[in-house]
Design a protein around this motif. Sequence first.
Motif, mmCIF file in Angstrom:
data_model
loop_
_atom_site.group_PDB
_atom_site.id
_atom_site.type_symbol
_atom_site.label_atom_id
_atom_site.label_comp_id
_atom_site.label_asym_id
_atom_site.label_seq_id
_atom_site.Cartn_x
_atom_site.Cartn_y
_atom_site.Cartn_z
ATOM 1 N N GLY A 1 0.800 -1.222 0.000
ATOM 2 C CA GLY A 1 0.000 0.000 0.000
ATOM 3 C C GLY A 1 0.833 1.273 0.000
ATOM 4 O O GLY A 1 0.433 2.297 0.557
ATOM 5 N N ILE A 2 2.009 1.224 -0.640
ATOM 6 C CA ILE A 2 2.919 2.376 -0.663
ATOM 7 C C ILE A 2 2.846 3.067 -2.020
ATOM 8 O O ILE A 2 2.893 2.407 -3.061
ATOM 9 C CB ILE A 2 4.377 1.927 -0.409
ATOM 10 C CG1 ILE A 2 4.510 1.198 0.920
ATOM 11 C CG2 ILE A 2 5.323 3.130 -0.463
ATOM 12 C CD1 ILE A 2 5.847 0.478 1.073
ATOM 13 N N ASP A 3 2.723 4.380 -2.003
ATOM 14 C CA ASP A 3 2.874 5.176 -3.221
ATOM 15 C C ASP A 3 4.174 5.951 -3.082
ATOM 16 O O ASP A 3 4.228 6.978 -2.384
ATOM 17 C CB ASP A 3 1.701 6.137 -3.401
ATOM 18 C CG ASP A 3 1.804 6.944 -4.689
ATOM 19 O OD1 ASP A 3 2.846 6.856 -5.372
ATOM 20 O OD2 ASP A 3 0.851 7.680 -5.006
ATOM 21 N N PRO A 4 5.266 5.496 -3.709
ATOM 22 C CA PRO A 4 6.573 6.159 -3.523
ATOM 23 C C PRO A 4 6.552 7.639 -3.862
ATOM 24 O O PRO A 4 7.297 8.417 -3.258
ATOM 25 C CB PRO A 4 7.497 5.379 -4.460
ATOM 26 C CG PRO A 4 6.855 4.035 -4.587
ATOM 27 C CD PRO A 4 5.383 4.306 -4.566
ATOM 28 N N ALA A 5 5.724 8.039 -4.813
ATOM 29 C CA ALA A 5 5.683 9.443 -5.224
ATOM 30 C C ALA A 5 5.051 10.338 -4.166
ATOM 31 O O ALA A 5 5.160 11.566 -4.241
ATOM 32 C CB ALA A 5 4.926 9.580 -6.541
ATOM 33 N N ARG A 6 4.397 9.747 -3.170
ATOM 34 C CA ARG A 6 3.723 10.537 -2.140
ATOM 35 C C ARG A 6 4.471 10.526 -0.805
ATOM 36 O O ARG A 6 3.964 11.035 0.196
ATOM 37 C CB ARG A 6 2.295 10.027 -1.949
ATOM 38 C CG ARG A 6 1.426 10.194 -3.186
ATOM 39 C CD ARG A 6 0.030 9.646 -2.951
ATOM 40 N NE ARG A 6 -0.679 10.432 -1.963
ATOM 41 C CZ ARG A 6 -1.383 11.535 -2.223
ATOM 42 N NH1 ARG A 6 -1.449 11.985 -3.472
ATOM 43 N NH2 ARG A 6 -2.016 12.196 -1.274
ATOM 44 N N VAL A 7 5.656 9.928 -0.777
ATOM 45 C CA VAL A 7 6.486 9.970 0.429
ATOM 46 C C VAL A 7 7.267 11.281 0.374
ATOM 47 O O VAL A 7 8.033 11.520 -0.548
ATOM 48 C CB VAL A 7 7.433 8.764 0.499
ATOM 49 C CG1 VAL A 7 8.227 8.802 1.804
ATOM 50 C CG2 VAL A 7 6.648 7.461 0.392
ATOM 51 N N ASP A 8 7.067 12.137 1.379
ATOM 52 C CA ASP A 8 7.472 13.537 1.258
ATOM 53 C C ASP A 8 8.859 13.887 1.769
ATOM 54 O O ASP A 8 9.355 14.983 1.494
ATOM 55 C CB ASP A 8 6.457 14.428 1.983
ATOM 56 C CG ASP A 8 5.098 14.417 1.300
ATOM 57 O OD1 ASP A 8 5.065 14.239 0.067
ATOM 58 O OD2 ASP A 8 4.073 14.565 1.994
ATOM 59 N N ALA B 1 10.866 6.578 -8.700
ATOM 60 C CA ALA B 1 10.412 7.894 -8.276
ATOM 61 C C ALA B 1 11.667 8.673 -7.899
ATOM 62 O O ALA B 1 12.777 8.134 -7.927
ATOM 63 C CB ALA B 1 9.464 7.779 -7.085
ATOM 64 N N VAL B 2 11.511 9.933 -7.534
ATOM 65 C CA VAL B 2 12.663 10.650 -7.009
ATOM 66 C C VAL B 2 12.812 10.286 -5.535
ATOM 67 O O VAL B 2 11.850 9.885 -4.872
ATOM 68 C CB VAL B 2 12.514 12.178 -7.166
ATOM 69 C CG1 VAL B 2 12.448 12.542 -8.627
ATOM 70 C CG2 VAL B 2 11.308 12.706 -6.405
ATOM 71 N N PHE B 3 14.036 10.407 -5.019
ATOM 72 C CA PHE B 3 14.238 10.163 -3.598
ATOM 73 C C PHE B 3 13.364 11.140 -2.821
ATOM 74 O O PHE B 3 13.271 12.315 -3.178
ATOM 75 C CB PHE B 3 15.714 10.354 -3.241
ATOM 76 C CG PHE B 3 16.060 9.886 -1.860
ATOM 77 C CD1 PHE B 3 16.260 8.541 -1.608
ATOM 78 C CD2 PHE B 3 16.174 10.789 -0.810
ATOM 79 C CE1 PHE B 3 16.571 8.092 -0.334
ATOM 80 C CE2 PHE B 3 16.484 10.365 0.466
ATOM 81 C CZ PHE B 3 16.678 9.007 0.708
ATOM 82 N N PRO B 4 12.689 10.657 -1.773
ATOM 83 C CA PRO B 4 11.706 11.496 -1.066
ATOM 84 C C PRO B 4 12.242 12.867 -0.671
ATOM 85 O O PRO B 4 13.338 12.998 -0.128
ATOM 86 C CB PRO B 4 11.372 10.650 0.171
ATOM 87 C CG PRO B 4 11.540 9.241 -0.305
ATOM 88 C CD PRO B 4 12.728 9.288 -1.231
ATOM 89 N N GLY B 5 11.454 13.873 -0.996
ATOM 90 C CA GLY B 5 11.809 15.250 -0.670
ATOM 91 C C GLY B 5 12.617 15.956 -1.737
ATOM 92 O O GLY B 5 12.899 17.160 -1.597
ATOM 93 N N THR B 6 12.993 15.258 -2.818
ATOM 94 C CA THR B 6 13.854 15.876 -3.841
ATOM 95 C C THR B 6 13.100 16.166 -5.134
ATOM 96 O O THR B 6 13.690 16.204 -6.209
ATOM 97 C CB THR B 6 15.097 15.008 -4.136
ATOM 98 O OG1 THR B 6 14.675 13.770 -4.751
ATOM 99 C CG2 THR B 6 15.860 14.701 -2.860
ATOM 100 N N GLU B 7 11.796 16.395 -5.020
ATOM 101 C CA GLU B 7 11.038 16.803 -6.196
ATOM 102 C C GLU B 7 11.601 18.135 -6.715
ATOM 103 O O GLU B 7 12.064 18.979 -5.953
ATOM 104 C CB GLU B 7 9.555 16.968 -5.847
ATOM 105 C CG GLU B 7 8.849 15.682 -5.449
ATOM 106 C CD GLU B 7 9.131 15.251 -4.018
ATOM 107 O OE1 GLU B 7 9.744 16.049 -3.266
ATOM 108 O OE2 GLU B 7 8.748 14.129 -3.653
#
Length: 396
Positions: free
Chosen positions: A143-150, A275-281
């Motif tokens: 149930g993980i959405d990697p793009a939504r980990v902030d 995805a990008v590493f979390p927080g590096t959008e």
Amino acid sequence: MSSHTRQSRASADVEMAHFWQEGGGKRMLEELFADFHSRNPGVEVTDQANTIDDHGMLIKSQILQESPPPVFVEWPGQNMVPYNEAGALRDVSDLWADNGWAEAFIEGPRERVQMDGSYYGVPIDIHRMNNLFYHVDMVEERGIDPARVDSPGEFLEVLEGCEDGDVIGMEQPMKNPSDVLQLFANIVIGEFGAETYRGITQGETRSYESELRRSVELLDAYADLAREDATFVDMVEANGRFMEGESVFFHQGDWMAGSYEDRADFEYGRDWDHAVFPGTEDVFMLSTDALVAAEGADFDEDARAFLEFMASPGAQKTLNRIKGSIPPRRDVDLGDYPEILREQFRDFEAASHFPAGHALQITPDAFVDAKVAALEFVTTRDVDRTTRALLDAYGN
């Protein structure tokens, strides 16, 4: 006749030193050397291995012995400054002017081969270093959405909930301290922003001491979730474990994607994704290589032709398609590139921040000190000691 094609004449050699001894890099060079030889029948390209891990000592020793190869691969930016200060790099600004390269090459990579208004090399690739690869079925099952980990802090909580039998959250290769520093850099950027990373790596360490310490604490918490043998595992072995489904995630540069594309029954978007590493959008953390010419070598007509060839749109298309990177030229057709590389190029164009990896961002001496600090962290897991060592490394 193009500028990088010469009439056949007596047999001659152009020597090039590089990092690529196996895999896609080796295949890339074989194809490029064959193409250059077909255009220049009297000229052979010979090559020598210059490993990344020896900090360029092979080339440095050859420079000191006044016998460097005419062309070699280096990380541009800060890494080139000591070479230039020693008078070891050849000014190739005339080639830039003759071929109109200033208009063809993208600004960021172009600036990294420029010092004091002159050009000392040619950028040949752009890699992204803040990728987070994952197994599609595994994240869906959890149930993980990697793009939504902030943020890296939130991602730590995700990793803690990923373990299932022999499967862990993320492979963490720790044998090479450069891989540890790469994860650390993305933790800094993801948790505190690209400007904090810039400030730390440009010597403003006292202004960001608390952020640096917190990032080391997070790095330590991540290490708690690594495999017991992680300190003996390099990037290639960790990537193999990821492909075998032994972890949900793997954080690395986009150079890993080539091995995924080559693997049968491992389809992009169906079996693996990123995805990008979390927080590096909006961040494109980049690494790039450049071909530079040695001042102490015989940079003759053939060596010039080879450098012109390697900078050409056709050679850059071949090089980056096989290597798994995006071209630093604006005029290369990406139509037959893998989808992930086309996505990386779109992300590059849309990004707002372009921090570079340690080897490009800081001086060679500071990079060595930072790697020593990372190695001591792996050995001791002492947060205070690592924080002090990195403060000293970046502050030099």
